[in-house]
Motif scaffolding. Structure first.
Motif, PDB file in Angstrom:
ATOM      1  N   LEU A 127     -26.811   0.484  -1.478  1.00 47.94           N
ATOM      2  CA  LEU A 127     -27.928   0.178  -2.487  1.00 47.94           C
ATOM      3  C   LEU A 127     -29.252   0.440  -1.569  1.00 47.94           C
ATOM      4  O   LEU A 127     -30.309   0.985  -2.118  1.00 47.94           O
ATOM      5  CB  LEU A 127     -27.836  -0.759  -3.523  1.00 47.94           C
ATOM      6  CG  LEU A 127     -26.934  -0.167  -4.837  1.00 47.94           C
ATOM      7  CD1 LEU A 127     -26.792  -0.501  -5.892  1.00 47.94           C
ATOM      8  CD2 LEU A 127     -27.549   0.952  -5.696  1.00 47.94           C
ATOM      9  N   GLU A 164     -25.944  -0.025 -13.276  1.00 45.57           N
ATOM     10  CA  GLU A 164     -25.550   1.154 -12.611  1.00 45.57           C
ATOM     11  C   GLU A 164     -25.791   2.736 -13.737  1.00 45.57           C
ATOM     12  O   GLU A 164     -26.106   3.714 -13.020  1.00 45.57           O
ATOM     13  CB  GLU A 164     -24.325   0.734 -12.422  1.00 45.57           C
ATOM     14  CG  GLU A 164     -23.742   0.322 -10.800  1.00 45.57           C
ATOM     15  CD  GLU A 164     -24.404   0.668 -10.017  1.00 45.57           C
ATOM     16  OE1 GLU A 164     -24.858   2.130  -9.869  1.00 45.57           O
ATOM     17  OE2 GLU A 164     -23.986   0.278  -9.107  1.00 45.57           O
ATOM     18  N   ARG A 183     -29.746   3.530 -13.025  1.00 44.47           N
ATOM     19  CA  ARG A 183     -29.925   4.319 -12.969  1.00 44.47           C
ATOM     20  C   ARG A 183     -29.883   5.745 -12.068  1.00 44.47           C
ATOM     21  O   ARG A 183     -30.642   5.867 -11.684  1.00 44.47           O
ATOM     22  CB  ARG A 183     -29.429   3.836 -11.130  1.00 44.47           C
ATOM     23  CG  ARG A 183     -28.148   3.644 -10.999  1.00 44.47           C
ATOM     24  CD  ARG A 183     -27.443   3.549  -9.971  1.00 44.47           C
ATOM     25  NE  ARG A 183     -27.419   3.700  -8.655  1.00 44.47           N
ATOM     26  CZ  ARG A 183     -27.064   4.422  -7.817  1.00 44.47           C
ATOM     27  NH1 ARG A 183     -25.847   3.652  -7.260  1.00 44.47           N
ATOM     28  NH2 ARG A 183     -27.274   5.172  -6.756  1.00 44.47           N
ATOM     29  N   GLU A 229     -22.859  -2.956 -14.795  1.00 48.94           N
ATOM     30  CA  GLU A 229     -22.421  -1.714 -15.244  1.00 48.94           C
ATOM     31  C   GLU A 229     -23.474  -0.594 -15.494  1.00 48.94           C
ATOM     32  O   GLU A 229     -23.542  -0.019 -16.013  1.00 48.94           O
ATOM     33  CB  GLU A 229     -21.586  -1.848 -16.005  1.00 48.94           C
ATOM     34  CG  GLU A 229     -20.612  -0.573 -16.666  1.00 48.94           C
ATOM     35  CD  GLU A 229     -19.390  -0.637 -17.662  1.00 48.94           C
ATOM     36  OE1 GLU A 229     -18.865   0.743 -18.197  1.00 48.94           O
ATOM     37  OE2 GLU A 229     -18.359  -1.892 -17.283  1.00 48.94           O
ATOM     38  N   LEU A 240     -29.683  -4.730  -8.662  1.00 51.45           N
ATOM     39  CA  LEU A 240     -28.307  -4.031  -8.862  1.00 51.45           C
ATOM     40  C   LEU A 240     -28.119  -5.155  -6.835  1.00 51.45           C
ATOM     41  O   LEU A 240     -27.396  -5.816  -6.679  1.00 51.45           O
ATOM     42  CB  LEU A 240     -28.305  -2.579  -8.417  1.00 51.45           C
ATOM     43  CG  LEU A 240     -28.112  -2.190 -10.070  1.00 51.45           C
ATOM     44  CD1 LEU A 240     -28.263  -0.262  -9.882  1.00 51.45           C
ATOM     45  CD2 LEU A 240     -26.533  -2.377 -10.562  1.00 51.45           C
TER      46      LEU A 240
END
Length: 752
Positions: free
Chosen positions: A575, A540, A543, A537, A559
Motif C-alpha cells: 500500500l 479498502e 480508497r 474492509e 490502512l
C-alpha cells in the motif's frame, strides 16, 4: 518539545486559614496565606526584571491527599513549527498547557505589570520549572496560596500576551506579540429598569467567583472564570461603583465601593451592588452596544465588486474591457483593478490572476500595494494555492487589515495545524458575513475546522450558524452534518457524533459520504463496536470511492498502519509503495516513503521478521530490497536475514543474499569478511568448489590476522571435502591456534 512542569509533592506544612481583608458575600473564597506577604516566591522581583518563580508550600495534609488523586502535568512547549523572529532570534510563540481531568473555568487578564491566570479549581504548579520553560517571554511566575483555586501571576514583556485554546479539558495559553483582547467580547447589559439596577453579562458556564487580593495594590478583585473559549471583556468599562478591565478570558470586577457582588448564574453573570448600581439610561445604551465588526479594517469589499447582473457576465465584461481600451496607459491601473475584481466576484480566479500578472509586468511597484496583494492572495486561496495565498496576505502592506488577518489564518489553517489559527479566524470572522456565499461558505467551513481543532465549540457553532443562514445546498447540509459530528466527538458526545456521521454518510454528497463513513468507522472501532478487520474492509472500499487527493492519501496511510498492527507487513508495504507512486509529486510523499523504510527496518533490523515464516521473510526482503539502506545498517539487515535462513536450511537463498552483498554493496576488508560468510554457506550446502572460488575472489591484503586465519581454515575444509587433504594440511601450515589444531586433527582423522 513538551516538558513536564508539574511534578511537585505538596509539603505537609499546615497554615491556618485567615479571613479575608474585608467582609464579602457568600462568594468570598476561603484562602490560605503564608507568613509575611502571604505568597512564597523564589525572590520578590521588581516588574520585568530577572527570572524567578514562586512555589506554593502552604498546603494541608488533606489537600496533599486530594492532590495525589488529581495530580496532573503542566507542560510548556515551543511549537515545533513556530517561526523565529529574525531580529531577536526568539520564538514567535511559546505555549503553556494546563491539563485538567475535569472541566475548569479560566480567566486571563492584566493588571499593572502582571498577567493573571485564574482557574476555579485547585492544583499545585511547579512554577520554577514553568518560568524556565516560558523564557524568554515569561520572566517571573508565582502561584498565590489559595485553597480552592489556582491563581498564577506572571511577568512578561509588555507586548506579549496570551490567547487561549483547549484540547479536550486542557487549557493552552499561546504567548506571542499581540494586544490583550478576547476573541468574542461579552455583552455588558445595564439593567436600569430593575428595582435594584445591575449589570448582566450573557455568557453560559461561568465558574465560581474567585475573590483574590492584589498583593501590589491591596484591594480585592472579583474574578469570574468562564468555560466558553476566549469570551472576555472588551473594551474596558468603568462605572461609578466598579471597573471592568479588558480580559482575554473571563470577567474581572474591581469594586470601587462596598457591597459589590458578582456571580455566575445558569445563563449569564450578574454584577450587583447593595442598594443598586448608579446607572443612567445613557450608560445603558452605551453598554449594550455590540462591537461586531465595527472598527475592523477591511480591504476586500467583495460584495461591492459585482457590476450589473451576474447573468449578464459576458456583456458586463465586454463593457469593462471597452472602457479599459479607451483610457490612456497611465490611467489604466484602476480600471484593470476593477476588471480583475469583477472576474473574482464571478469566480474567474485564473482570469483574475492573469490580469494581475499583466499589471505587475507593466508596473512592478503595484505588486507591493495592499489592493494587489489582497486580491491575488484571495484568488490563490480560492484556487487552493494556500502557500501562495498565505505569502500574499503576510505582506507588510496588509499589516493593519483585519480581513487580511482572517484570510491569512484561513490559508495557514489549510496548510496544517488549523487549531493554531482558530483564535484569529473567530476574532475576525464577522468580516466574511457580507461576502458572496460562494466565497463565504468555503471560508466558514475552514473556520469550523479550525475552531473544532482548537476545542472551541462556541466558535465552531458560530461558523456553522453562518452557513445555515445561507439556505445551504444538499452538499452544504452534508458538510454541516459532518462538521457537527466532528464537533460532538471533540466535546465527548460520541453517540451524537455517530448520528451526525451517519447523516453525512447517507447524504447526497459523495465527499461527505466518504468522510462520514470514514470517521464513523474509526469512532466505532475506538468504542469497540467495530472490529479492526471490518474497519480495514471499510477503508479498502473508501480508497476506491474517492481518489487523488489528501483524503485518499490519509486512507492509504491509515490502512498501512492497520495492516502493520495486524502484522500483515506485506500488505502495508505494498500500500505504501502504491501511495508513493500515486503521490510522487505531492508534498507528503516523504511520509509514505519514511514509513516504508521504518517498517522494513523494524522487520529486518529489529527482529520483527522473526515472527514471519522464513519463506515469507525472504520473499518480502526480495520484493522490497530497494529499501535496504546503505552502509552498516543495510549490511546488518542482510547478515541477520542470511543467518536466519541458514538456521532453517534455506542455504541457496542465504547464498543469493550474500552474493549480491559482495557484488554490489561492500568493498575492501568488509568484502573479505562477507566472502568468508558466503564460503561457509557454500560448505554447509556441500558446494566446496564455490566456497574456494569465493575465498579467492574476495582476498584483501589489509585483512586482519584473525580474519585471514578464519579464511584459511574455511579453504582447508573445502579442500578436504574435495579429498585434497595434502593441500589442506599444507595450507594450515604451522598455525597453532586452537581452532586450527582442531581442524588439523579432524582432517587427519578423516584421512585415516
Amino acid at each position: 518539545i513538551v516538558v513536564d512542569l508539574l511534578d511537585v509533592q505538596p509539603p505537609e506544612t499546615i497554615v491556618p486559614q485567615q479571613d479575608s481583608v474585608a467582609p464579602r458575600s457568600e462568594q468570598q473564597q476561603e484562602r490560605i496565606q503564608g507568613p509575611d506577604s502571604g505568597v512564597q516566591s523564589v525572590a520578590q522581583p521588581k516588574p520585568l526584571i530577572g527570572a524567578a518563580a514562586a512555589v506554593q508550600t502552604d498546603v494541608s495534609e488533606e489537600e496533599t491527599q486530594e492532590n495525589d488523586v488529581v495530580q496532573s502535568v503542566v507542560s510548556a512547549a515551543v511549537t515545533d513549527d513556530a517561526k523565529v523572529d529574525p531580529l531577536t532570534a526568539r520564538p514567535a510563540e511559546v505555549s503553556l498547557t494546563v491539563p485538567w481531568t475535569e472541566p475548569a473555568a479560566a480567566a486571563v487578564f492584566r493588571r499593572a505589570d502582571y498577567l493573571w491566570v485564574v482557574f476555579d479549581r485547585y492544583k499545585q504548579v511547579d512554577v520554577q520549572q514553568l518560568v524556565e520553560q516560558g523564557a524568554p517571554y515569561i520572566t517571573f511566575i508565582e502561584q498565590l496560596p489559595y485553597r480552592n483555586n489556582t491563581i498564577l501571576r506572571m511577568v512578561t514583556r509588555p507586548d506579549i500576551n496570551p490567547t487561549t485554546r483547549r484540547d479536550g479539558l486542557n487549557w493552552i495559553l499561546d504567548f506571542r506579540s499581540i494586544p490583550m483582547r478576547p476573541t468574542r467580547a461579552i455583552e455588558i447589559n445595564a439593567q436600569v429598569d430593575r428595582p435594584s439596577p445591575n449589570l448582566y453579562l450573557p455568557v453560559t458556564e461561568g465558574g465560581r467567583t474567585v475573590v483574590v487580593e492584589d498583593p501590589e495594590v491591596g484591594d480585592d478583585l472579583l474574578v469570574i472564570p468562564v468555560i466558553p473559549l476566549s469570551y472576555g471583556v472588551y473594551p474596558a468599562r468603568s462605572f461609578a461603583d466598579l471597573d471592568m478591565p479588558v480580559t482575554a478570558q473571563g470577567v474581572v470586577v474591581i469594586p470601587k465601593s462596598d457591597g459589590v457582588r458578582a456571580q455566575a448564574l445558569r445563563a449569564g453573570i450578574e454584577v450587583e451592588v447593595d442598594g443598586g448600581m448608579a446607572l443612567s439610561r445613557a450608560i445603558a445604551d452605551v453598554s449594550n452596544t455590540l462591537g461586531g465588526d465595527t472598527g475592523m479594517q477591511r480591504i476586500l469589499n467583495i460584495a461591492d465588486w459585482q457590476i450589473g447582473q451576474a447573468a449578464n457576465y459576458t456583456r458586463n465584461k465586454q463593457a469593462l474591457q471597452f472602457a479599459l481600451g479607451d483610457q490612456a496607459p497611465e490611467a489604466r491601473e484602476e480600471s484593470r483593478f476593477r476588471l480583475a475584481r469583477f472576474e473574482f466576484v464571478n469566480e474567474r480566479y485564473p482570469e483574475t490572476l492573469g490580469i494581475l500578472r499583466v499589471m505587475a509586468s507593466e508596473e512592478s511597484d503595484v505588486e507591493n500595494t495592499a489592493s494587489f496583494r489582497a486580491l491575488r492572495g484571495a484568488s490563490n486561496m480560492m484556487l487552493l494555492r494556500y502557500e501562495e495565498a498565505a505569502e500574499d496576505f503576510n505582506h507588510f502592506s496588509l499589516a493593519n487589515e483585519d480581513d487580511a488577518r482572517f484570510w491569512r489564518a484561513a490559508a495557514r489553517a489549510n496548510m496544517g495545524n488549523p487549531g493554531e489559527q482558530a483564535q484569529v479566524m473567530i476574532q475576525t470572522g464577522s468580516l466574511i458575513r457580507s461576502y458572496p456565499r460562494r466565497v463565504k461558505i468555503p471560508l466558514a467551513l475552514t473556520g469550523v475546522e479550525a475552531a473544532i481543532a482548537a476545542g472551541d465549540d462556541f466558535g465552531a457553532q458560530g461558523f456553522l450558524d453562518l452557513i445555515r443562514r445561507e439556505n445551504p445546498t444538499l452538499t452544504e447540509r452534508a458538510a454541516i452534518d459532518y462538521m457537527n459530528g466532528k464537533l460532538k466527538q471533540k466535546t465527548g458526545d460520541l453517540q451524537a457524533a455517530l448520528q451526525q456521521y451517519r447523516k453525512a454518510e447517507n447524504s447526497g454528497s459523495l465527499l461527505y459520504q466518504v468522510l462520514g463513513q470514514r470517521d464513523r468507522m474509526e469512532l466505532e472501532n475506538r468504542l469497540g463496536t467495530l472490529s479492526t478487520d471490518d474497519l480495514i474492509e471499510g477503508l479498502e472500499q473508501i480508497r476506491y470511492r474517492w481518489r487523488g487527493d489528501e483524503i485518499e492519501f490519509d486512507v492509504l496511510m491509515r490502512l498501512s498502519e492497520l495492516y502493520t498492527d495486524q502484522q500483515d507487513y506485506g500488505a502495508a508495504l505494498r500500500l505504501l509503495k502504491i501511495t508513493t507512486a500515486y503521490f510522487n509529486n505531492g508534498p507528503r510523499v516523504d511520509e509514505a516513503a519514511d514509513k516504508m523504510a521504518s517498517i522494513y527496518k523494524e522487520l529486518y533490523l529489529n527482529g520483527a521478521a522473526d515472527e514471519l515464516s522464513p519463506v515469507t521473510a525472504i520473499a518480502l526482503f526480495q520484493e522490497f530490497r530497494s529499501l535496504v539502506p546503505p552502509g552498516e545498517e543495510g549490511d546488518e539487515m542482510i547478515r541477520k536475514l542470511a543467518d536466519r535462513l541458514v538456521t532453517v536450511d534455506l542455504l541457496p537463498q542465504a547464498a543469493i543474499l550474500l552474493e549480491r552483498q559482495i557484488q554490489f554493496r561492500v568493498t575492501g576488508v568488509d568484502r573479505a569478511r562477507i566472502g568468508a560468510r558466503l564460503a561457509l554457506v557454500y560448505l554447509l550446502n556441500r558446494q566446496p568448489e564455490q566456497a574456494i572460488g569465493t575465498l579467492h575472489d574476495t582476498q584483501n591484503p589489509e585483512s586482519s590476522r584473525d580474519l585471514n586465519a578464519q579464511r584459511r581454515r574455511l579453504e582447508a575444509r573445502a579442500l578436504t571435502e574435495l579429498n585434497r587433504v595434502d593441500e589442506a594440511i599444507l595450507l594450515l601450515g604451522t598455525d597453532t591456534m586452537r581452532e586450527t589444531r582442531q581442524l588439523r586433527a579432524e582432517i587427519y582423522w578423516r584421512a585415516g
